[in-house]
Design an enzyme around this catalytic site. Sequence first.
Site, PDB file in Angstrom:
ATOM      1  N   HIS A  15      21.745 -42.742 -15.460  1.00 55.97           N
ATOM      2  CA  HIS A  15      22.144 -44.093 -14.926  1.00 55.97           C
ATOM      3  C   HIS A  15      21.833 -45.222 -16.210  1.00 55.97           C
ATOM      4  CE1 HIS A  15      20.924 -42.487 -11.051  1.00 55.97           C
ATOM      5  NE2 HIS A  15      21.646 -43.408 -10.502  1.00 55.97           N
TER       6      HIS A  15
ATOM      7  N   ASN B  29      16.933 -38.665 -21.459  1.00 52.69           N
ATOM      8  CA  ASN B  29      16.929 -39.565 -20.031  1.00 52.69           C
ATOM      9  C   ASN B  29      15.864 -39.446 -19.198  1.00 52.69           C
ATOM     10  OD1 ASN B  29      18.310 -40.382 -17.428  1.00 52.69           O
ATOM     11  ND2 ASN B  29      18.093 -38.360 -16.731  1.00 52.69           N
TER      12      ASN B  29
END
Length: 357
Positions: free
Chosen positions: A143, A173
């Site tokens: 994201h 991440n």
Amino acid sequence: MAKKTTKKAKTQANFLSQNIGKILLALVATGSFAIAFGSEKIAKLLPISSGNSGCLKQFYRDVPPILNRESLKKDSYALCFNDFNVMYSGVSKTPLWSAEYLTPERLSIKIKREDNFHEETRLQQAHRALLTDYRGSGYDRGHMAPNGDMGNTAAQFDSFSLANIVPQAPKNNQEVWRKLEEAVRAIVTKQHRDAYIVTGPVFEGKRLKTIGQGVIVPTAVYKAVYLPKQGISGAYYAPNNDSQQVKVVSICYVEEKLGINLFPQLTEQQKRNIYQLPVSAQQVKANKDISYSHWDGQSQCAEEVDTASIQAQQKQFASGQTQAAESKFPQIDEETKQALIKQLVDMLVQYFLQLLR
């Protein structure tokens, strides 16, 4: 003495009679001039506003980041989501940036995470990232506007659009980037500070790796932060690999690599400032201010953006939404207001005198 006064009054009456047309014309022209002059001066001193569109609220002073490099504009899409916005590239099949406005009130609402990755149907099929692109790729679906920033189910669902996702190295991440996102939320919640955030990928080098059907893998990821009430600015920059390296840099440092003006309403001096942004939530203390680090005198800041370019970009994001017929200017300080009034009055007097000559 009375005769002199009468003679003077007659002279004034004759002057008014002979020049009544000019005086009326001057009054009309002065009114028109006041509007034109005032608008021009105010436009230069105040931030540009394009109405009351909710979409624009995610940007500092309603102004989106601007793509300065022409190559970035090819097949680009301005996408308005719930609680964040995206500039998507049909070339890289990733966002170029995701922007959001965080407040303590927004982050006070916690909802359970429900993964729902999905393709963005507003994009042309040829430009769309697909779910199959990420399968077996070795990269996470990372994201840019994080799910943890979303305080309602509609915004959470939107955050899982592939238009808000980049191929991200797993440790980047799940470790370093997760901690940075938590740190930014901690700044807002623990220190009660509003924050404007712009997050996105960096693509450097001539040979870039791709996954699936042409989704380009970023060489790095960035998150630019601006806290308006305190004037605190800076950016996180992390290589998109499993090294877990991250550094805090200036906004100009990131702009030079991107060819994007991330905060067009900030001055170059503001964007060169670097503050000691925390890299984990544990580093954020409620009663301890974020310290100033240093000034970046080496990076090449993004070029300034003209008003027409800003308004064109605003229009893309505000399209399809109700806008006010007139721009709603923000408040200005009393000193600036008085200076504008004095300057306007002086110019009007001179203009009036010129018309009467």
